[in-house]
Motif scaffolding. Structure first.
Motif, PDB file in Angstrom:
ATOM      1  N   SER A   4       0.843  -1.200   0.000  1.00 27.75           N
ATOM      2  CA  SER A   4       0.000   0.000   0.000  1.00 27.75           C
ATOM      3  C   SER A   4       0.868   1.236   0.000  1.00 27.75           C
ATOM      4  CB  SER A   4      -0.850   0.046   1.270  1.00 27.75           C
ATOM      5  OG  SER A   4      -2.121  -0.441   1.058  1.00 27.75           O
ATOM      6  N   PRO A  11      -6.755  10.222   2.291  1.00 27.89           N
ATOM      7  CA  PRO A  11      -7.096   9.111   3.183  1.00 27.89           C
ATOM      8  C   PRO A  11      -7.691   7.922   2.443  1.00 27.89           C
ATOM      9  CG  PRO A  11      -8.591  10.965   3.514  1.00 27.89           C
ATOM     10  CD  PRO A  11      -7.542  11.416   2.543  1.00 27.89           C
ATOM     11  N   LEU A  12      -7.429   6.739   2.960  1.00 33.61           N
ATOM     12  CA  LEU A  12      -8.043   5.531   2.414  1.00 33.61           C
ATOM     13  C   LEU A  12      -9.509   5.503   2.832  1.00 33.61           C
ATOM     14  CD1 LEU A  12      -5.266   2.894   3.211  1.00 33.61           C
ATOM     15  CD2 LEU A  12      -5.579   4.256   1.136  1.00 33.61           C
ATOM     16  N   THR A  13     -10.324   4.817   2.077  1.00 40.20           N
ATOM     17  CA  THR A  13     -11.737   4.700   2.426  1.00 40.20           C
ATOM     18  C   THR A  13     -11.896   3.874   3.703  1.00 40.20           C
ATOM     19  OG1 THR A  13     -11.984   2.749   1.026  1.00 40.20           O
ATOM     20  CG2 THR A  13     -12.492   4.870   0.021  1.00 40.20           C
ATOM     21  N   MET A  14     -13.041   4.049   4.359  1.00 35.83           N
ATOM     22  CA  MET A  14     -13.328   3.294   5.583  1.00 35.83           C
ATOM     23  C   MET A  14     -13.299   1.794   5.264  1.00 35.83           C
ATOM     24  SD  MET A  14     -13.693   5.495   7.975  1.00 35.83           S
ATOM     25  CE  MET A  14     -14.772   5.166   9.330  1.00 35.83           C
ATOM     26  N   HIS A  15     -12.650   1.035   6.145  1.00 31.73           N
ATOM     27  CA  HIS A  15     -12.520  -0.413   5.955  1.00 31.73           C
ATOM     28  C   HIS A  15     -12.236  -1.060   7.300  1.00 31.73           C
ATOM     29  CE1 HIS A  15      -8.370   1.079   5.856  1.00 31.73           C
ATOM     30  NE2 HIS A  15      -8.003  -0.142   6.246  1.00 31.73           N
ATOM     31  N   SER A  36     -14.554   5.024  12.814  1.00 31.93           N
ATOM     32  CA  SER A  36     -15.872   5.507  12.392  1.00 31.93           C
ATOM     33  C   SER A  36     -16.571   6.274  13.511  1.00 31.93           C
ATOM     34  CB  SER A  36     -16.744   4.341  11.920  1.00 31.93           C
ATOM     35  OG  SER A  36     -16.855   3.365  12.936  1.00 31.93           O
ATOM     36  N   THR A  61     -15.033   0.185  11.819  1.00 36.87           N
ATOM     37  CA  THR A  61     -14.296   0.490  10.591  1.00 36.87           C
ATOM     38  C   THR A  61     -13.379   1.671  10.882  1.00 36.87           C
ATOM     39  OG1 THR A  61     -16.041   1.958   9.784  1.00 36.87           O
ATOM     40  CG2 THR A  61     -16.112  -0.331   9.022  1.00 36.87           C
ATOM     41  N   HIS A  62     -12.400   1.856  10.018  1.00 38.46           N
ATOM     42  CA  HIS A  62     -11.460   2.962  10.175  1.00 38.46           C
ATOM     43  C   HIS A  62     -10.942   3.388   8.806  1.00 38.46           C
ATOM     44  CE1 HIS A  62      -8.702  -0.466   9.870  1.00 38.46           C
ATOM     45  NE2 HIS A  62      -7.842   0.410   9.380  1.00 38.46           N
ATOM     46  N   ALA A  63     -10.356   4.573   8.773  1.00 37.61           N
ATOM     47  CA  ALA A  63      -9.682   5.075   7.578  1.00 37.61           C
ATOM     48  C   ALA A  63      -8.256   5.443   7.979  1.00 37.61           C
ATOM     49  CB  ALA A  63     -10.404   6.296   7.023  1.00 37.61           C
ATOM     50  N   MET A  65      -4.943   7.729   7.309  1.00 38.40           N
ATOM     51  CA  MET A  65      -4.608   9.009   6.705  1.00 38.40           C
ATOM     52  C   MET A  65      -3.138   9.321   6.977  1.00 38.40           C
ATOM     53  SD  MET A  65      -6.479  12.708   7.051  1.00 38.40           S
ATOM     54  CE  MET A  65      -6.286  12.784   8.799  1.00 38.40           C
TER      55      MET A  65
END
Length: 83
Positions: A4, A11-15, A36, A61-63, A65
């Motif tokens: 990655s 930021p990456l999307t929530m996952h 989240s 979930t989290h993102a 950054m």
């Protein structure tokens, strides 16, 4: 296992991660993890070092950054457990 690259201000999307994982910093930096719920924490990853991260708690979930000004590049090794 995957690689990655997280660019500054992108930021990456929530996952979520169902399994624990090892992060290997190929190009380190400070990653801000935003839950989240709005809670956040920072992880400082040094180039060439590996870090253990547990599986995410259920229903979260989290993102990720990049809190710095240079790209962060990591290898992620997710550990699957077969029953």
């Amino acid at each position: 296992m995957w690689k990655s690259v997280v660019l500054p201000n992108a930021p990456l999307t929530m996952h979520r991660h169902e399994h624990p994982r090892v992060i290997i910093a190929l190009n380190g930096g400070t990653m801000k993890i935003v839950e989240s719920t709005g809670a956040s924490e920072e992880h400082r990853w040094e180039t060439g070092k590996a870090y253990w991260l547990p599986a995410n708690a259920p229903n979260t979930t989290h993102a990720d950054m990049n809190a710095g000004d240079k790209p962060i590049e990591v290898m992620v090794v997710e550990l699957l457990h077969e029953k």
